[in-house]
Write a protein that holds these residues in place. Structure first.
Motif, mmCIF file in Angstrom:
data_model
loop_
_atom_site.group_PDB
_atom_site.id
_atom_site.type_symbol
_atom_site.label_atom_id
_atom_site.label_comp_id
_atom_site.label_asym_id
_atom_site.label_seq_id
_atom_site.Cartn_x
_atom_site.Cartn_y
_atom_site.Cartn_z
ATOM 1 N N GLY A 142 0.850 -1.229 0.159
ATOM 2 C CA GLY A 142 0.052 -0.107 -0.020
ATOM 3 C C GLY A 142 0.846 1.191 0.075
ATOM 4 N N ARG A 158 -0.484 -1.241 4.030
ATOM 5 C CA ARG A 158 -1.537 -0.307 4.079
ATOM 6 C C ARG A 158 -0.858 1.073 3.552
ATOM 7 N N SER A 159 -1.743 1.770 3.060
ATOM 8 C CA SER A 159 -1.325 3.158 2.381
ATOM 9 C C SER A 159 -1.063 4.098 3.376
ATOM 10 N N THR A 167 -6.135 2.905 2.671
ATOM 11 C CA THR A 167 -6.536 1.895 1.845
ATOM 12 C C THR A 167 -5.335 0.960 1.695
ATOM 13 N N ALA A 168 -5.834 -0.482 1.983
ATOM 14 C CA ALA A 168 -5.019 -1.741 1.718
ATOM 15 C C ALA A 168 -4.943 -2.390 0.262
ATOM 16 N N GLY A 173 -4.038 -6.355 4.232
ATOM 17 C CA GLY A 173 -3.263 -5.259 4.327
ATOM 18 C C GLY A 173 -1.790 -5.701 4.536
#
Length: 186
Positions: A142, A158-159, A167-168, A173
């Motif tokens: 992410g 994950r972002s 957002t994963a 994630g």
């Protein structure tokens, strides 16, 4: 037996990640962020009062062997008056890129939805559907942070960098990867 396989698998992934990281260190280590930055785009808008430039449409930025492509970029800069010494000019501080962002240098390519290149700290942070490839080796996640001083690249699942929000790229994630292994003769 199952526990041994899990430990071996974990050790293999750790070794493969180190091999990938070591290779990337050779590519991005000591990148010259003071080198000239060249822009090419369908449209360039200078917003002088805001000290920024907005470039859009097939944007290509190059610097010291590194290329950054995206649909749109915003470039933040400072005017550096030289006081008559002949050193007048613009100092770029940060580039924010969005829309199918691709960073390449030598045989390494990073892709993501968004990227922030902080020229002062020599960091490129990419967010959303990130992939980092070198040859047949590939990591996905992410968020990707590339340190251009050390050459170290870090991928999070994950972002948001591993927190519970963001957002994963996968429901878990997590970071995933594929690494090639040299063929050995039996």
């Amino acid at each position: 037996m199952k526990r041994t396989l899990i430990l071996l698998s974990t050790a293999f992934m750790g070794t493969a990640a180190l091999m990938f990281a070591g290779a990337s260190a050779q590519v991005f280590k000591n990148h010259d962020s003071n080198a000239p930055v060249n822009f090419n785009a369908d449209r360039i808008e200078v917003q002088d009062r805001a000290d920024r430039v907005v470039v859009s449409g097939n944007v290509v930025v190059t610097q010291a062997g590194m290329t950054l492509n995206a649909a749109r970029m915003t470039v933040a800069y400072n005017n550096q008056p030289g006081g008559g010494t002949g050193t007048d000019g613009i100092q770029i501080n940060r580039i924010d890129a969005s829309g199918n962002v691709v960073v390449t240098k030598a045989d390494q390519t990073a892709r993501g939805n968004v990227a922030i290149y902080d020229l002062n700290s020599k960091l490129i942070t990419m967010l959303g559907n990130v992939t980092l490839t070198q040859g047949a080796n590939k990591l996905t996640g992410g968020r990707l942070v590339m340190d251009l001083n050390s050459g170290r690249s870090t991928v999070d699942g994950r972002s948001s960098g591993g927190g519970s929000t963001g957002t994963a790229t996968s429901p878990s994630g997590r970071v995933s990867g594929t690494f090639t292994v040299p063929q050995r003769k039996n």
